[in-house]
Motif scaffolding. Structure first.
Motif, PDB file in Angstrom:
ATOM      1  N   UNK A 247       0.851  -1.190   0.000  1.00 39.60           N
ATOM      2  CA  UNK A 247       0.000   0.000   0.000  1.00 39.60           C
ATOM      3  C   UNK A 247       0.886   1.240   0.000  1.00 39.60           C
ATOM      4  N   UNK A 248       0.570   2.154  -0.910  1.00 42.06           N
ATOM      5  CA  UNK A 248       1.169   3.487  -0.872  1.00 42.06           C
ATOM      6  C   UNK A 248       0.116   4.444  -0.321  1.00 42.06           C
ATOM      7  N   UNK A 249       0.377   4.981   0.864  1.00 41.33           N
ATOM      8  CA  UNK A 249      -0.532   5.950   1.482  1.00 41.33           C
ATOM      9  C   UNK A 249      -0.098   7.348   1.065  1.00 41.33           C
ATOM     10  N   UNK A 250      -1.035   8.140   0.537  1.00 40.61           N
ATOM     11  CA  UNK A 250      -0.696   9.421  -0.072  1.00 40.61           C
ATOM     12  C   UNK A 250      -0.503  10.554   0.927  1.00 40.61           C
ATOM     13  N   UNK A 251      -0.476  10.255   2.213  1.00 45.00           N
ATOM     14  CA  UNK A 251      -0.261  11.266   3.236  1.00 45.00           C
ATOM     15  C   UNK A 251      -0.182  10.598   4.592  1.00 45.00           C
ATOM     16  N   UNK A 252       0.155  11.384   5.615  1.00 36.53           N
ATOM     17  CA  UNK A 252       0.340  10.759   6.925  1.00 36.53           C
ATOM     18  C   UNK A 252      -0.977  10.349   7.575  1.00 36.53           C
ATOM     19  N   UNK A 253      -2.108  10.977   7.202  1.00 37.52           N
ATOM     20  CA  UNK A 253      -3.402  10.557   7.766  1.00 37.52           C
ATOM     21  C   UNK A 253      -3.822   9.205   7.200  1.00 37.52           C
ATOM     22  N   UNK A 254      -3.845   9.006   5.871  1.00 38.41           N
ATOM     23  CA  UNK A 254      -4.113   7.644   5.372  1.00 38.41           C
ATOM     24  C   UNK A 254      -3.026   6.652   5.757  1.00 38.41           C
ATOM     25  N   UNK A 255      -1.791   7.115   5.920  1.00 38.29           N
ATOM     26  CA  UNK A 255      -0.733   6.211   6.363  1.00 38.29           C
ATOM     27  C   UNK A 255      -0.984   5.704   7.765  1.00 38.29           C
ATOM     28  N   UNK A 256      -1.386   6.599   8.649  1.00 38.33           N
ATOM     29  CA  UNK A 256      -1.743   6.199  10.015  1.00 38.33           C
ATOM     30  C   UNK A 256      -2.896   5.204   9.993  1.00 38.33           C
ATOM     31  N   UNK A 257      -3.887   5.452   9.126  1.00 37.68           N
ATOM     32  CA  UNK A 257      -5.038   4.546   9.022  1.00 37.68           C
ATOM     33  C   UNK A 257      -4.600   3.166   8.543  1.00 37.68           C
TER      34      UNK A 257
END
Length: 351
Positions: A247-257
């Motif tokens: 998974x590539x999360x496009x920011x730290x909020x989706x990354x945290x999720x």
């Protein structure tokens, strides 16, 4: 009760005095050459109409006030906090003080902030713009210097900008995942301060196609602003596609999720799923394992934006943006998928 009368505008004054708007502006600002008779006629019309010029309409004095305006979408966001620190570092060296306000990406609120800054006679504004050009056109009309950071507005190509090369950062992340053997990487996207929303997704799609990997539309997931939406998007992705390996999360909020949902689903990182996140926030290195990230130089972005504002050339036309590099920082959250050389053994994936 009689309805409130509409406030008179500079156009009303010009019509009543029989002159152009530019002439009214010169009379009311006290600048430029206007004949005594015309000046008296304009002033009389303004008094009769009870015209009250706005802060933007009054224009800006030529003298410096030693203050800069800073407009952010979210002062609590880690990227915005580091960006602000950079602006403050530079402003301090220049002997300027900074007035900060938050737009929450609301164009109407942003326009009010610009109006207020103009009334406070700031020497210029640094902004992560909301995406609406209306308020910024008004600022340009009165000669208020503006520099955009992180985003540009196509309708205002002459406004200088300092950007981060998000596209190259996402390309490096996708290239890294595909190089590890992840043929169907997933994308967990959403709004992020300091970039146009679609830039990272477009870079993801283009790079996957260029590398000959599989662009699976079911693995491209978008979240609205906020942690709840990001969590729901990540949970939906892992529930719908238990076969996802990266998974590539496009920011730290989706990354945290993505990290939280993987933990709740008993998925090991990176044995069961590899995760890369855009933005190197403090907690990324404290994860177990530490997260591989695309690091954007938020502090330098702020510093350079302040420098550009103070050195802004007095020219009209398109100004090439200053583009700062993004860096892929490889840590422990990625590995080859199960079955490939170097891959850790995969655990049973609880649901």
């Amino acid at each position: 009760m009689a309805p409130d009368r509409r406030a008179a505008t500079i156009k009303d004054v010009a019509a009543a005095a029989g002159v152009g708007v530019a002439t009214v502006s010169r009379v009311l600002s006290g600048t430029g050459s206007v004949s005594p008779a015309t000046r008296e006629r304009v002033q009389a019309a303004a008094r009769e109409l009870d015209y009250r010029p706005s802060a933007l309409g009054r224009g800006l004095k030529l003298r410096r006030t030693g203050s800069l305006g800073l407009v952010l979408p979210d002062v609590t966001d880690p990227f915005c906090a580091e960006f602000t620190a950079g602006v403050l570092d530079c402003a301090r060296t220049l002997g300027e003080h900074v007035i900060v306000d938050v737009s929450h990406d609301d164009p109407a609120r942003e326009a009010e902030i610009v109006e207020r800054f103009a009334g406070q006679r700031v020497d210029g504004i640094i902004a992560v713009p909301s995406g609406d050009a209306a308020g910024w056109r008004a600022a340009s009309a009165v000669g208020l210097p503006v520099v955009f950071a992180g985003r540009v507005l196509d309708d205002l190509p002459a406004v200088p900008a300092v950007l981060c090369d998000d596209r190259a950062g996402v390309r490096a992340a996708v290239d890294y995942l595909v190089g590890l053997g992840h043929r169907r990487p997933a994308f967990l996207g959403g709004p992020a301060p300091g970039t146009a929303v679609e830039v990272r997704e477009r870079a993801f799609r283009d790079t996957v196609a260029e590398l000959g990997a599989v662009l699976d539309e079911d693995l491209v997931v978008r979240a609205r602003s906020g942690r709840d939406s990001a969590y729901a998007a990540a949970a939906g992705l892992f529930q719908r596609r238990p076969d996802v390996t990266a998974v590539l999360a496009a920011g730290h909020v989706p990354g945290e999720a993505a990290v939280l949902v993987a933990r709740e689903f008993d998925l090991r990182v990176p044995a069961d799923v590899s995760i890369v996140m855009v933005d190197d926030v403090p907690w990324a290195e404290l994860c177990d394992p530490p997260l591989t990230v695309v690091s954007r130089p938020a502090r330098e972005l702020g510093y350079r934006a302040c420098e550009v504002l103070r050195r802004r050339p007095a020219t009209v036309g398109r100004t090439p943006p200053v583009v700062l590099p993004a860096e892929l920082v490889v840590r422990g959250s990625c590995s080859p998928p199960t079955g490939m050389p170097g891959a850790p053994p995969r655990s049973s994936r609880a649901r």
